[in-house]
Design a protein around this motif. Sequence first.
Motif, PDB file in Angstrom:
ATOM      1  N   ALA A 217      83.134  16.887 -30.162  1.00 30.35           N
ATOM      2  CA  ALA A 217      84.353  16.146 -30.503  1.00 30.35           C
ATOM      3  C   ALA A 217      84.286  15.468 -31.862  1.00 30.35           C
ATOM      4  CB  ALA A 217      84.728  15.137 -29.421  1.00 30.35           C
ATOM      5  N   GLU A 218      83.208  15.619 -32.609  1.00 32.79           N
ATOM      6  CA  GLU A 218      83.160  15.078 -33.966  1.00 32.79           C
ATOM      7  C   GLU A 218      83.779  16.060 -34.954  1.00 32.79           C
ATOM      8  OE1 GLU A 218      79.539  11.920 -34.305  1.00 32.79           O
ATOM      9  OE2 GLU A 218      78.989  14.034 -34.602  1.00 32.79           O
ATOM     10  N   LEU A 219      84.315  15.508 -36.043  1.00 28.79           N
ATOM     11  CA  LEU A 219      84.889  16.283 -37.131  1.00 28.79           C
ATOM     12  C   LEU A 219      84.068  16.034 -38.386  1.00 28.79           C
ATOM     13  CD1 LEU A 219      87.310  17.981 -38.342  1.00 28.79           C
ATOM     14  CD2 LEU A 219      88.396  15.771 -38.831  1.00 28.79           C
ATOM     15  N   GLY A 220      83.475  17.084 -38.929  1.00 28.78           N
ATOM     16  CA  GLY A 220      82.740  16.988 -40.183  1.00 28.78           C
ATOM     17  C   GLY A 220      83.567  17.582 -41.305  1.00 28.78           C
ATOM     18  N   VAL A 221      83.670  16.882 -42.432  1.00 25.16           N
ATOM     19  CA  VAL A 221      84.549  17.297 -43.530  1.00 25.16           C
ATOM     20  C   VAL A 221      83.763  17.356 -44.832  1.00 25.16           C
ATOM     21  CG1 VAL A 221      86.620  16.759 -44.861  1.00 25.16           C
ATOM     22  CG2 VAL A 221      86.558  16.274 -42.400  1.00 25.16           C
ATOM     23  N   VAL A 222      83.967  18.437 -45.576  1.00 25.80           N
ATOM     24  CA  VAL A 222      83.420  18.606 -46.920  1.00 25.80           C
ATOM     25  C   VAL A 222      84.591  18.680 -47.884  1.00 25.80           C
ATOM     26  CG1 VAL A 222      82.232  20.227 -48.452  1.00 25.80           C
ATOM     27  CG2 VAL A 222      81.277  19.718 -46.204  1.00 25.80           C
ATOM     28  N   GLU A 223      84.496  17.930 -48.983  1.00 30.47           N
ATOM     29  CA  GLU A 223      85.583  17.905 -49.954  1.00 30.47           C
ATOM     30  C   GLU A 223      85.656  19.221 -50.732  1.00 30.47           C
ATOM     31  OE1 GLU A 223      87.584  15.586 -49.799  1.00 30.47           O
ATOM     32  OE2 GLU A 223      86.606  13.672 -49.340  1.00 30.47           O
ATOM     33  N   ALA A 224      86.806  19.451 -51.375  1.00 23.66           N
ATOM     34  CA  ALA A 224      86.954  20.589 -52.271  1.00 23.66           C
ATOM     35  C   ALA A 224      85.945  20.477 -53.410  1.00 23.66           C
ATOM     36  CB  ALA A 224      88.379  20.639 -52.825  1.00 23.66           C
ATOM     37  N   GLY A 225      85.562  21.627 -53.959  1.00 27.04           N
ATOM     38  CA  GLY A 225      84.569  21.647 -55.018  1.00 27.04           C
ATOM     39  C   GLY A 225      83.179  21.967 -54.533  1.00 27.04           C
ATOM     40  N   HIS A 226      83.048  22.304 -53.255  1.00 26.23           N
ATOM     41  CA  HIS A 226      81.756  22.677 -52.686  1.00 26.23           C
ATOM     42  C   HIS A 226      81.309  24.035 -53.220  1.00 26.23           C
ATOM     43  CE1 HIS A 226      84.038  25.479 -50.192  1.00 26.23           C
ATOM     44  NE2 HIS A 226      84.877  24.476 -49.963  1.00 26.23           N
ATOM     45  N   GLY A 227      80.049  24.354 -52.995  1.00 27.02           N
ATOM     46  CA  GLY A 227      79.525  25.657 -53.379  1.00 27.02           C
ATOM     47  C   GLY A 227      79.690  26.675 -52.270  1.00 27.02           C
ATOM     48  N   ASP A 228      78.862  27.703 -52.303  1.00 24.12           N
ATOM     49  CA  ASP A 228      78.942  28.771 -51.306  1.00 24.12           C
ATOM     50  C   ASP A 228      77.886  28.608 -50.221  1.00 24.12           C
ATOM     51  OD1 ASP A 228      76.688  29.310 -52.752  1.00 24.12           O
ATOM     52  OD2 ASP A 228      77.287  31.321 -53.388  1.00 24.12           O
ATOM     53  N   ASP A 229      77.440  27.356 -50.012  1.00 25.87           N
ATOM     54  CA  ASP A 229      76.361  27.100 -49.060  1.00 25.87           C
ATOM     55  C   ASP A 229      76.860  26.358 -47.826  1.00 25.87           C
ATOM     56  OD1 ASP A 229      76.956  24.879 -50.529  1.00 25.87           O
ATOM     57  OD2 ASP A 229      74.875  24.264 -50.898  1.00 25.87           O
ATOM     58  N   LEU A 230      78.094  26.632 -47.430  1.00 24.63           N
ATOM     59  CA  LEU A 230      78.616  26.026 -46.211  1.00 24.63           C
ATOM     60  C   LEU A 230      78.145  26.854 -45.023  1.00 24.63           C
ATOM     61  CD1 LEU A 230      82.273  25.076 -47.190  1.00 24.63           C
ATOM     62  CD2 LEU A 230      80.200  23.692 -47.323  1.00 24.63           C
ATOM     63  N   VAL A 231      77.085  26.390 -44.401  1.00 21.17           N
ATOM     64  CA  VAL A 231      76.462  27.137 -43.312  1.00 21.17           C
ATOM     65  C   VAL A 231      76.700  26.425 -41.989  1.00 21.17           C
ATOM     66  CG1 VAL A 231      74.288  28.041 -42.372  1.00 21.17           C
ATOM     67  CG2 VAL A 231      74.687  28.051 -44.850  1.00 21.17           C
ATOM     68  N   LEU A 232      77.096  27.177 -40.976  1.00 23.52           N
ATOM     69  CA  LEU A 232      77.153  26.705 -39.599  1.00 23.52           C
ATOM     70  C   LEU A 232      75.931  27.234 -38.872  1.00 23.52           C
ATOM     71  CD1 LEU A 232      80.844  27.328 -38.428  1.00 23.52           C
ATOM     72  CD2 LEU A 232      79.728  25.111 -38.726  1.00 23.52           C
ATOM     73  N   ALA A 233      75.244  26.370 -38.135  1.00 15.92           N
ATOM     74  CA  ALA A 233      74.051  26.797 -37.409  1.00 15.92           C
ATOM     75  C   ALA A 233      74.021  26.135 -36.041  1.00 15.92           C
ATOM     76  CB  ALA A 233      72.787  26.444 -38.191  1.00 15.92           C
ATOM     77  N   ALA A 234      73.856  26.942 -35.005  1.00 16.49           N
ATOM     78  CA  ALA A 234      73.826  26.432 -33.631  1.00 16.49           C
ATOM     79  C   ALA A 234      72.404  26.192 -33.179  1.00 16.49           C
ATOM     80  CB  ALA A 234      74.506  27.423 -32.691  1.00 16.49           C
ATOM     81  N   GLY A 235      72.257  25.299 -32.201  1.00 17.52           N
ATOM     82  CA  GLY A 235      70.967  25.069 -31.577  1.00 17.52           C
ATOM     83  C   GLY A 235      70.741  26.022 -30.424  1.00 17.52           C
ATOM     84  N   ASP A 236      69.827  25.651 -29.542  1.00 16.45           N
ATOM     85  CA  ASP A 236      69.444  26.535 -28.445  1.00 16.45           C
ATOM     86  C   ASP A 236      70.570  26.750 -27.435  1.00 16.45           C
ATOM     87  OD1 ASP A 236      66.970  26.735 -29.572  1.00 16.45           O
ATOM     88  OD2 ASP A 236      66.031  25.223 -28.272  1.00 16.45           O
ATOM     89  N   GLY A 237      71.542  25.823 -27.403  1.00 17.39           N
ATOM     90  CA  GLY A 237      72.632  25.961 -26.447  1.00 17.39           C
ATOM     91  C   GLY A 237      73.853  26.672 -26.996  1.00 17.39           C
ATOM     92  N   GLY A 238      73.804  27.134 -28.243  1.00 19.32           N
ATOM     93  CA  GLY A 238      74.970  27.743 -28.856  1.00 19.32           C
ATOM     94  C   GLY A 238      76.013  26.696 -29.206  1.00 19.32           C
ATOM     95  N   ALA A 239      77.134  27.133 -29.739  1.00 20.96           N
ATOM     96  CA  ALA A 239      78.183  26.196 -30.173  1.00 20.96           C
ATOM     97  C   ALA A 239      79.521  26.906 -30.268  1.00 20.96           C
ATOM     98  CB  ALA A 239      77.822  25.580 -31.527  1.00 20.96           C
TER      99      ALA A 239
END
Length: 329
Positions: A217-239
Amino acid sequence: MTPPAAPSVLVFGPREVPLGGPRAMKVRRTLPSRERSFVGAWCFADHYGPDDVATSGGMDVAPHPHCGLATVSWLFSGEVEHRDSLGTVATVRPGEVNLMTAGRGISHSEVSTPATAVLHGVQLWVVLPAVAAGVEPRFEHHVPDAVRPADGVEARVFVGSLWGSTSPVRVETALLGVEVVLGAGASVVLPVPAGYEVGVLVDRGPVAFAGRSLGVAELGVVEAGHGDDLVLAAGDGGARVLVLGGEPFGEEIVMWWNFIGRSHDEVAAAREAWEAGADGGEAGPFGVVEGYRGDVARIPAPALPGVRLRPRSNRMGAPRVEAEAPPMS
């Protein structure tokens, strides 16, 4: 050579609010918040469930109005019947997007179906730019195909384009909306344009976004101007997450109850128009929803506060959501 720093992730927690009038269900709202009004033109995010309908009573939101915005409905489980003043009768199902553009004005109802045992999903709003705020209302439905951009990763693009998949639903600003499901230990790079703000809303987690851990239920936000390193990674329980992005929305708006306008007077006029339809009066720009069978015929607009509503924008320290106390529908 020193590698570039990872993009900073702003984290916004949810607050629990009632939704839907007399039979209000509880939802977790992460957007808008005191600190942030928009992610791109996404201006509202409610996350609900999984709720046992036998216990909670499910969703029963009587006819209510909208203007100056578009609603985006996305479910993980259950079904919701949508009726609107255009005469649309449609069922929202998991993996299928319903996008209703209110424009100059529309009304609709939302009721979970008898076949629903567990209700679980999100309700999102998009603010329309001033040049499109008065467009004719419309309703669109789309069933996105699943794409698999990495091992153990499945995604459905319901707004915009990503990973070679494009949604045909029409939006008035550059936007992105994607459901991403990651298996245990899976990861994927988000190839989102650098000019987009990017938000990740977690349904099932935790998940790491650009190196920052996000809980359910949390929202994580990255501002415009980011690079190409926006990675999503799940733990052992998936996401499972929703990725919400878009070009920064630079206009100031007044957002109160179910209305978006550019001034106090514009919102007050919308409220007056909706209330004029009570007791069988003129329907005005919002029309009439036919076939709703709930306990009340419509949700009345709450009274305006005793002060003028102030515009707000995405500037840090800008005025918070006006009159948050009356629950939006």
